[in-house]
Design a protein around this motif. Structure first.
Motif, PDB file in Angstrom:
ATOM      1  N   SER A 146      -4.254  -2.845  -4.168  1.00  0.00           N
ATOM      2  CA  SER A 146      -4.758  -3.722  -3.115  1.00  0.00           C
ATOM      3  C   SER A 146      -6.251  -4.007  -3.248  1.00  0.00           C
ATOM      4  O   SER A 146      -7.073  -3.090  -3.159  1.00  0.00           O
TER       5      SER A 146
ATOM      6  N   ILE B  11      -4.259   4.152  -4.479  1.00  0.00           N
ATOM      7  CA  ILE B  11      -4.119   2.827  -3.875  1.00  0.00           C
ATOM      8  C   ILE B  11      -2.898   2.117  -4.444  1.00  0.00           C
ATOM      9  O   ILE B  11      -2.907   1.600  -5.561  1.00  0.00           O
TER      10      ILE B  11
ATOM     11  N   GLY C  73     -11.562  -0.507   8.425  1.00  0.00           N
ATOM     12  CA  GLY C  73     -11.221   0.394   7.326  1.00  0.00           C
ATOM     13  C   GLY C  73     -12.435   1.148   6.811  1.00  0.00           C
ATOM     14  O   GLY C  73     -12.373   2.358   6.583  1.00  0.00           O
TER      15      GLY C  73
ATOM     16  N   HIS D 184     -12.989   1.121  -0.423  1.00  0.00           N
ATOM     17  CA  HIS D 184     -13.351   2.377  -1.078  1.00  0.00           C
ATOM     18  C   HIS D 184     -14.644   2.228  -1.888  1.00  0.00           C
ATOM     19  O   HIS D 184     -15.520   3.085  -1.833  1.00  0.00           O
TER      20      HIS D 184
ATOM     21  N   SER E 112      -8.251  -2.705  -0.230  1.00  0.00           N
ATOM     22  CA  SER E 112      -8.439  -1.255  -0.234  1.00  0.00           C
ATOM     23  C   SER E 112      -9.449  -0.840  -1.301  1.00  0.00           C
ATOM     24  O   SER E 112     -10.301   0.017  -1.062  1.00  0.00           O
TER      25      SER E 112
ATOM     26  N   TYR F 221      -4.669   2.979   7.211  1.00  0.00           N
ATOM     27  CA  TYR F 221      -3.830   1.837   7.539  1.00  0.00           C
ATOM     28  C   TYR F 221      -4.449   1.110   8.730  1.00  0.00           C
ATOM     29  O   TYR F 221      -4.865   1.736   9.703  1.00  0.00           O
TER      30      TYR F 221
ATOM     31  N   ALA G  83       0.832  -1.212   0.000  1.00  0.00           N
ATOM     32  CA  ALA G  83       0.000   0.000   0.000  1.00  0.00           C
ATOM     33  C   ALA G  83       0.862   1.256   0.000  1.00  0.00           C
ATOM     34  O   ALA G  83       0.510   2.252  -0.614  1.00  0.00           O
TER      35      ALA G  83
END
Length: 185
Positions: A127, A123, A100, A134, A130, A89, A29
């Protein structure tokens, strides 16, 4: 149990530095290769919060910081002042529990309240976790930069995702209101 969210404090820097160190050493990341020490993480924290950007932590039932998120300037040129970049993170202990998403939802709310109009996610390592977080918060895919980082003996792609905040680009921002303090004055 859902972690509690609160503003990050300087006392959280050791936990934040530890979480980031693990991400730097073992993940993709961040494109940093060597983790910054606590003094550098303190400088970064002060630079972000000193400009009025939100910086929050997630704390579990044991009182441990299990994740953190902040918004910062995407670029420093004045026309970008309505756009922020998010960073999130999560500690090993907080992964897979919605931490997250919880942090990102709060960050979106805070940045909207501050008058920002767009948020972008950059990103690293493309990932999937991630991207999923999102996407679950309403971000849309806006682009991929192929082979932008080389880490852990592999080429990494960088994904850009974006979400409109408030009126987004459907109205002019208030010229008297500058989000954060970076462009004030």
């Amino acid at each position: 149990m859902t972690p509690a969210l609160r503003d990050a404090m300087s006392d959280d820097i050791p936990a934040i530095a530890s979480i980031y160190s693990e991400a730097v050493l073992n993940g993709t990341a961040s494109y940093e290769i060597a983790p910054p020490d606590e003094a550098e993480m303190t400088r970064r924290f002060q630079a972000i919060t000193g400009q009025g950007y939100p910086y929050i932590v997630a704390v579990d039932e044991d009182g441990d910081v299990v994740g953190y998120a902040y918004a910062s300037a995407f670029r420093t040129r004045p026309a970008y002042r309505w756009l922020v970049e998010d960073s999130i993170y999560i500690a090993q202990k907080g992964r897979g529990k919605g931490t997250g998403r919880l942090l990102l939802q709060e960050l979106v709310l805070r940045c909207t309240a501050l008058g920002f109009r767009q948020m972008v996610a950059v990103i690293g390592g493309a990932s999937p976790a991630s991207v999923g977080v999102h996407r679950s918060c309403g971000f849309r895919m806006v682009g991929t930069l192929n082979g932008t980082g080389f880490k852990h003996e592999q080429w990494l792609d960088t994904i850009f995702m974006q979400i409109a905040l408030g009126d987004g680009d459907t109205s002019h921002p208030d010229p008297k209101r500058y989000p954060g303090t970076l462009f004030a004055g």
